[in-house]
Motif scaffolding. Sequence first.
Motif, PDB file in Angstrom:
ATOM      1  N   TYR A   1       3.553  12.983  -1.537  1.00  0.00           N
ATOM      2  CA  TYR A   1       3.970  12.413  -0.939  1.00  0.00           C
ATOM      3  C   TYR A   1       4.023  12.938   0.370  1.00  0.00           C
ATOM      4  O   TYR A   1       5.225  13.055   1.751  1.00  0.00           O
TER       5      TYR A   1
ATOM      6  N   MET B   1      12.476  13.450 -14.006  1.00  0.00           N
ATOM      7  CA  MET B   1      11.548  13.024 -14.071  1.00  0.00           C
ATOM      8  C   MET B   1      11.152  11.383 -14.222  1.00  0.00           C
ATOM      9  O   MET B   1      11.567  10.808 -15.184  1.00  0.00           O
ATOM     10  N   ALA B   2      10.560  10.122 -13.599  1.00  0.00           N
ATOM     11  CA  ALA B   2      10.288   9.029 -13.862  1.00  0.00           C
ATOM     12  C   ALA B   2       8.918   8.704 -14.079  1.00  0.00           C
ATOM     13  O   ALA B   2       9.402   7.080 -14.698  1.00  0.00           O
ATOM     14  N   THR B   3       8.130   9.523 -14.312  1.00  0.00           N
ATOM     15  CA  THR B   3       6.766   8.954 -15.357  1.00  0.00           C
ATOM     16  C   THR B   3       7.853   8.457 -16.526  1.00  0.00           C
ATOM     17  O   THR B   3       7.750   8.616 -17.382  1.00  0.00           O
TER      18      THR B   3
ATOM     19  N   ALA C   1       6.465   5.546 -12.251  1.00  0.00           N
ATOM     20  CA  ALA C   1       7.379   4.913 -13.756  1.00  0.00           C
ATOM     21  C   ALA C   1       6.686   3.657 -14.027  1.00  0.00           C
ATOM     22  O   ALA C   1       6.089   3.184 -13.469  1.00  0.00           O
TER      23      ALA C   1
ATOM     24  N   ARG D   1       6.192   7.059  -7.091  1.00  0.00           N
ATOM     25  CA  ARG D   1       4.639   8.365  -7.126  1.00  0.00           C
ATOM     26  C   ARG D   1       4.843   8.635  -8.369  1.00  0.00           C
ATOM     27  O   ARG D   1       3.961   9.704  -8.066  1.00  0.00           O
ATOM     28  N   HIS D   2       5.904   9.176  -8.620  1.00  0.00           N
ATOM     29  CA  HIS D   2       5.919   9.571 -10.050  1.00  0.00           C
ATOM     30  C   HIS D   2       5.462   8.366 -11.769  1.00  0.00           C
ATOM     31  O   HIS D   2       5.027   9.307 -12.369  1.00  0.00           O
TER      32      HIS D   2
ATOM     33  N   GLN E   1      12.930  19.629 -14.195  1.00  0.00           N
ATOM     34  CA  GLN E   1      13.095  18.577 -13.349  1.00  0.00           C
ATOM     35  C   GLN E   1      13.224  17.205 -13.418  1.00  0.00           C
ATOM     36  O   GLN E   1      12.134  16.953 -14.903  1.00  0.00           O
TER      37      GLN E   1
ATOM     38  N   THR F   1      10.196   7.234  -4.809  1.00  0.00           N
ATOM     39  CA  THR F   1       9.911   9.005  -5.304  1.00  0.00           C
ATOM     40  C   THR F   1       9.630   7.710  -7.046  1.00  0.00           C
ATOM     41  O   THR F   1       8.877   8.874  -7.540  1.00  0.00           O
ATOM     42  N   SER F   2      10.601   7.431  -7.582  1.00  0.00           N
ATOM     43  CA  SER F   2      10.001   7.102  -8.509  1.00  0.00           C
ATOM     44  C   SER F   2       8.793   6.411  -8.860  1.00  0.00           C
ATOM     45  O   SER F   2       7.867   6.366  -9.916  1.00  0.00           O
TER      46      SER F   2
ATOM     47  N   GLN G   1      12.192  16.995  -6.366  1.00  0.00           N
ATOM     48  CA  GLN G   1      11.068  16.327  -5.739  1.00  0.00           C
ATOM     49  C   GLN G   1      10.553  17.076  -4.473  1.00  0.00           C
ATOM     50  O   GLN G   1       9.284  17.543  -4.140  1.00  0.00           O
TER      51      GLN G   1
END
Length: 487
Positions: free
Chosen positions: A27, A291-293, A318, A315-316, A289, A312-313, A277
């Motif tokens: 990040y 999360m989009a993982t 997705a 980096r998760h 949290q 951000t997604s 995040q």
Amino acid sequence: MGKVTGFMEFERLEEGYEPVPQRVKNYKEFVIGLNNEQAKVQSARCMDCGTPFCNSGCPVNNIIPDFNDLVFRGDWANAITVLHSTNNFPEFTGRICPAPCEAACTLNVNDDAVGIKSIEHAIIDRAWAEGWVTPQPATVKTGKTVAIVGSGPAGLAAAQQLARAGHSVTVFEKNSRIGGLLRYGIPDFKMEKSHIDRRITQMEAEGVVFKTGVLVGAFPADSKVTNDAKTTITADELKAQFDAVILTGGSEQSRDLPVPGRDLDGVHYAMEFLPMQNKVVAGDKLKGQIMATGKHVIVIGGGDTGSDCVGTSNRHGAASVTQFEVMPQPPEQENKPLVWPYWPLKLRTSSSHEEGCVREFAISTKRFNGAKGKVTGLTTVHVEMKDGKLVEIPGTEKDYKADLVLLAMGFTNPVASVLDAFGVTKDNRGNAKAHTDEGGYRTNVDKVFAAGDMRRGQSLVVWAIREGRQAAREVDGFLMGSSTLPR
């Protein structure tokens, strides 16, 4: 200008990015700024154009040709002085401002605009590195006290200006850290929060007092706005303790999408997702949290907040990211003779889009689909403009798979409870009614002022800085009878 023919000799040079596979693993900021020589060459492109429309295109009216010329001549110390004369926080704008000054650049009429934002970025980063950014405490104190509610860019700009004018300034923030939407709305990969922290250190040395975790008034129990407050203070207490109060909170009420299935688990506002995040990056321990993982993510809304959700997604980790925009796809190149020097409508592809995202335009969500209380997808329809209205195109319904849906359709108004606590009259959009003409930024309540998103609605960081500076001048004049602060 330092090199009158520079705009004919040199091409525009964009700032660089770290490779996508590298930057999505963390990040941290990934923009590669101009070095000293590159900044000199870019500043040489600034024309001796007679009427610099860039100045008026910039909301804080940065004196752009002057600092460009100083950079060309190697006088960086005076360049930061000129830049700071109109902009308290160029490290914020040099990173996240969309640069309306460049749209207004005279060279942009028939060529690529001067890279003003990249030059500003280079100036402030060098100024910090060289130790040129130092506290400027007032030599004489006025004995007057000012409370500022909200620590975003408008509140920080107003606080710094008033402290330097000799007033005792206290900033109240409902969250545990200073910065408002700079801190909790903008991802760290666009602007690391250390830039806020060192400004806070500077402002504390100038006499500004920061009080975090303090809620002014009361929030509705079901509010989705980030709020870490541990104590409260009433509007009446603030008015009794201070000679003036400025309300500078952000426009935090997210625009909703009230279609069937909205209450399914997995459908969230962007401003539920993004602050979490940011808090984790800052070292906070969070439960639950979002999360989009491994999920199929759909972002509804094509603006900057939606782009931040995309980044951000990614980096998760997705599984896929799709972004919806209800308006038609704009042209890749604007009609410059028609729109210059104003902000043009054209297709903009952000660094987050480049990291992986499918973009759908002219598409509207009809309903969210789910199973066992959780979202599993949504049904859309394409729309077109007819007689000034968006209407559905028959036969274009389509189902999309989605495990996480993020609503990023903008913000309607500040949290009403703050304005209601003070009894401030609101305009028809729910913002504080405080005009910028005679008696500017004053509300209907004695000694209570409003600025930034609180007054003008959702807008840019650079507009918030302008509003904070101008409100500070009005408050200084209110307290002292006149003001020498810049407009």
